[in-house]
Design an enzyme around this catalytic site. Structure first.
Site, short mmCIF file in Angstrom:
data_model
loop_
_atom_site.label_atom_id
_atom_site.label_comp_id
_atom_site.label_asym_id
_atom_site.label_seq_id
_atom_site.Cartn_x
_atom_site.Cartn_y
_atom_site.Cartn_z
N CYS A 114 0.77 -1.39 -0.39
CA CYS A 114 -0.03 -0.28 -0.17
C CYS A 114 0.73 0.89 -0.14
CB CYS A 114 -0.96 -0.04 1.04
SG CYS A 114 -2.43 -1.37 1.06
N HIS A 250 -2.79 7.37 1.64
CA HIS A 250 -3.56 5.99 1.09
C HIS A 250 -4.96 6.25 2.19
CE1 HIS A 250 -3.71 2.24 0.51
NE2 HIS A 250 -3.53 1.44 2.02
N ASN A 280 -10.08 0.43 -0.26
CA ASN A 280 -8.65 -0.08 -0.50
C ASN A 280 -8.37 -0.04 -1.37
OD1 ASN A 280 -5.49 -0.11 0.16
ND2 ASN A 280 -5.67 -0.92 2.25
#
Ligand code: ACO
Length: 323
Positions: A114, A250, A280
């Protein structure tokens, strides 16, 4: 004079299929209410059968090139941040090169889960600062739907697919934090935490595997480390939280986003939030949020941005840039 990596264009691609939280209620014991309350996620996009990471990456790249007013052969380097490349090799980045019809330059992938886009931005910045490349296409693209265990309600409701891209170009600045472009970067990893977020398969074990996560542990590290890295990169640039126009975090969990903003002393009216619509998307989440933030008219030329991310490894980092 200082050579800066300045954003000239941004774009994104989201697959057509939108999956609302309610769809999970049919297959696992969960509810729209639980997912919204614990994560802020309302829906996510899933790639169509056969649709690959490099295909989505190339579509996002085309949009970013269009905004930049550049042709594929104007680009010196393509970096794709991804943990879900089409094949073990070659890199997704070389596949993007081929899809765009590029006949020159070089291309490679960055894998920091990520945090991948932040690591890719820092690498692009270094290539530009060293004179190795003048124009770099930085892409985050993922098909995390392919590594979900659909029977694990603690993970499968969290992730989505998509891609975002930014075109960076070398420009001369005066070396102050009033320059446009990347002003500071801060990268970290700590392999001692590898077991709290990982995929239980891979090439050398001859399986694909599924994402496994100790959510509470990841949450705890995220809240602490994201604010730390954001402060570190701001300090390197000689700036503080109150000078930030937009945090572009993020997009993993709204509660993590809120808590990081609070620790940085930045109000939620100065945070770009897309997690409700995308879930996500791992390395794609920051360029997707940048692209949506620009399209919404939130991010304007000259704004001071901080991007921050954490993911498997653990790997985490941040970038301060003036748009
Ligand atoms: N629906 C309903 N109930 C659920 C679900 C679900 N989808 N998932 C878990 N639960 C249950 C649990 O089983 C547990 O039940 P129990 O009390 O009977 O045991 C209860 O809800 C609470 O579970 P917790 O794990 O304690 O819930 P928490 O508030 O910690 O939220 C979450 C879980 C959303 C995963 C949170 O921990 C989180 O967001 N962590 C960070 C995850 C993250 O950001 N990961 C990405 C990092 S980046 C990367 O590299 C991929």
């Amino acid at each position: 004079m200082t050579t800066r990596a300045v954003a000239r264009g941004v774009g994104h691609y989201l697959p057509d299929r939108i999956v609302p939280n309610s769809e999970f209620e049919e297959s696992i014991e969960t509810s729209d209410e639980w997912i919204r309350a614990r994560t802020g996620i309302e829906r996510r996009h899933f790639a169509a059968e056969g649709q690959t990471t490099s295909e989505m990456a190339a579509l996002a790249a085309e949009a970013a090139l269009k905004m930049a007013g550049m042709e594929p052969d104007d680009i010196d380097a393509v970096i794709v941040a991804t943990s879900t490349a089409d094949l073990t090799f070659p890199s997704a980045a070389t596949m993007v090169q081929e899809r765009l019809g590029m006949t020159r330059g070089f291309a490679f992938d960055v894998q920091a889960v990520c945090a991948g886009f932040v690591f890719a931005l820092a690498n692009a910045n270094a290539l530009i600062a060293s004179g190795q490349a003048e124009r770099v296409l930085v892409i985050g693209a993922e098909t995390f739907s392919r590594i979900m265990d659909w029977s694990d309600r603690t993970t499968c409701v969290l992730f989505g697919d998509g891609a975002g891209a930014v075109v960076l170009e070398a420009a001369e600045g005066d070396g102050t934090n009033a320059d446009r472009g990347i002003l500071a970067t801060d990268l970290n990893s700590d392999g001692r935490h590898k077991d709290i977020l990982y995929v239980d398969g891979g090439v050398s074990t001859q399986t694909t595997g599924y994402l496994r996560m100790q959510g509470k542990e990841v949450f705890r590290h995220a809240v602490e480390k994201l604010a730390q890295t954001a402060h570190a990169s701001l300090a390197k640039a000689g700036l503080s939280g109150d000078e930030v126009d937009w945090i572009v975090p993020h997009q993993a969990n709204l509660r993590i986003i809120k808590s990081t903003a609070q620790k940085m002393g930045v109000g939620m009216d100065r945070v770009v939030v897309t997690v409700q619509d995308h879930g996500n998307t791992s390395a794609a989440s920051i360029p997707l949020a940048l692209s949506v933030g620009v399209a919404r008219g939130q991010i304007k030329q000259g704004d001071l941005l901080v991007t921050e991310a954490i993911g498997g490894g653990l790997a985490w980092g941040s970038v301060v840039l003036r748009w």
